[in-house]
Design an enzyme around this catalytic site. Structure first.
Site, short mmCIF file in Angstrom:
data_model
loop_
_atom_site.label_atom_id
_atom_site.label_comp_id
_atom_site.label_asym_id
_atom_site.label_seq_id
_atom_site.Cartn_x
_atom_site.Cartn_y
_atom_site.Cartn_z
CG HIS A 1 37.50 71.25 1.40
ND1 HIS A 1 38.37 70.89 0.61
CD2 HIS A 1 36.73 71.95 0.48
CE1 HIS A 1 37.70 70.45 -0.47
NE2 HIS A 1 36.72 71.20 -0.21
CG HIS B 1 29.96 67.41 1.06
ND1 HIS B 1 28.94 68.47 1.13
CD2 HIS B 1 30.50 67.84 0.41
CE1 HIS B 1 29.27 69.27 0.19
NE2 HIS B 1 30.37 68.81 -0.51
O1 3AM Z 1 31.39 71.38 -1.23
P1 3AM Z 1 33.10 71.49 -1.35
O2 3AM Z 1 33.55 72.41 -1.79
O3 3AM Z 1 33.92 69.99 -1.05
O4 3AM Z 1 33.39 72.84 -4.88
C1 3AM Z 1 32.49 71.53 -4.92
C2 3AM Z 1 31.44 70.96 -4.23
O5 3AM Z 1 32.86 70.55 -3.21
C3 3AM Z 1 33.51 71.11 -5.85
O6 3AM Z 1 32.21 69.17 -5.83
C4 3AM Z 1 31.27 69.88 -4.42
C5 3AM Z 1 29.74 69.75 -5.05
O7 3AM Z 1 30.37 70.67 -5.63
N1 3AM Z 1 33.33 71.52 -6.98
C6 3AM Z 1 32.89 71.19 -7.99
N2 3AM Z 1 32.86 71.98 -9.75
C7 3AM Z 1 34.15 70.97 -9.10
C8 3AM Z 1 36.05 70.76 -10.19
N3 3AM Z 1 35.31 71.08 -11.74
C9 3AM Z 1 34.87 70.44 -8.01
N4 3AM Z 1 35.57 69.79 -7.58
C10 3AM Z 1 36.15 69.74 -8.07
N5 3AM Z 1 36.71 70.40 -9.55
#
Ligand code: 3AM
Length: 184
Positions: free
Chosen positions: A120, A37
């Site tokens: 990304h 995603h």
């Molecule tokens: O799959 P992606 O990397 O796009 O990295 C986590 C993931 O994104 C991100 O939210 C998505 C679902 O978990 N994520 C987790 N903790 C986070 C935070 N504190 C976060 N993004 C921003 N701030």
């Protein structure tokens, strides 16, 4: 509590292309291919009533659909890489959608993560070893010509993230259509 985020899901052919790319990278913690995603906003652990508010705000949002292309492979984390991702070709309509999502969530009383938005699709995570980082960096450089799409993004969604053996699983729980505008 429910860990929630807002994201764009990917069509099957893009998932397949990403899974092929992922297989070419020596990733210690690969992301699950079925839930690749593009995150627009991270809400964190919220109570169910807050998730309901997020849903109402997102359902009321109006923004045009657009074309999206994935282009290149890169790493977050600088000298200590932690995430390998497929990058996204510049698309102003995507940036505009992300900004609208963030504003809508804040107006609804939520606190989406305020970090600068870098579009990304996460392919996998690293565990911190130096040799591992060097191997992944080399493989990412070799895969720099990766490209998938363009495809038309016609909706985005509210996703939940739940712990699972060996990582977390992500699933779209609500979907919001974008309008058939001219963008992209
Ligand atoms: O799959 P992606 O990397 O796009 O990295 C986590 C993931 O994104 C991100 O939210 C998505 C679902 O978990 N994520 C987790 N903790 C986070 C935070 N504190 C976060 N993004 C921003 N701030």
């Amino acid at each position: 509590m429910l860990r929630c985020f807002v994201a764009i899901g990917l069509p099957a052919e893009v998932q397949t292309a990403l899974a092929r790319l992922q297989a070419a990278l020596p990733l210690p913690r690969p992301a699950a291919a079925e839930s690749f995603h593009l995150t627009l906003a991270f809400l964190g652990d919220i109570v169910e009533t807050a998730a309901d508010e997020a849903h109402l705000a997102l359902a009321a949002l109006r923004a045009p659909g657009f074309a999206l292309t994935l282009e290149g492979v890169a790493l977050f984390g600088g000298a200590k890489p932690r995430v390998v991702y497929a990058a996204v070709a510049p698309q102003p309509a995507l940036m505009a959608l992300q900004a609208k999502v963030e504003v809508a969530l804040r107006r609804a009383g939520l606190s989406p993560d305020a970090r600068r938005f870098t579009p990304h699709v996460t392919l996998g995570r690293l565990t911190g070893g130096r040799a591992e980082a060097a191997r992944v960096e080399a493989a990412a450089a070799a895969a720099a010509g990766f490209r998938a799409g363009p495809w038309r993004v016609a909706h985005f969604g509210l996703w939940r993230s739940d712990p699972a053996p060996g990582g977390r699983i992500h699933a779209e729980i609500m979907r919001y259509p974008l309008t058939a505008g001219r963008a992209g």
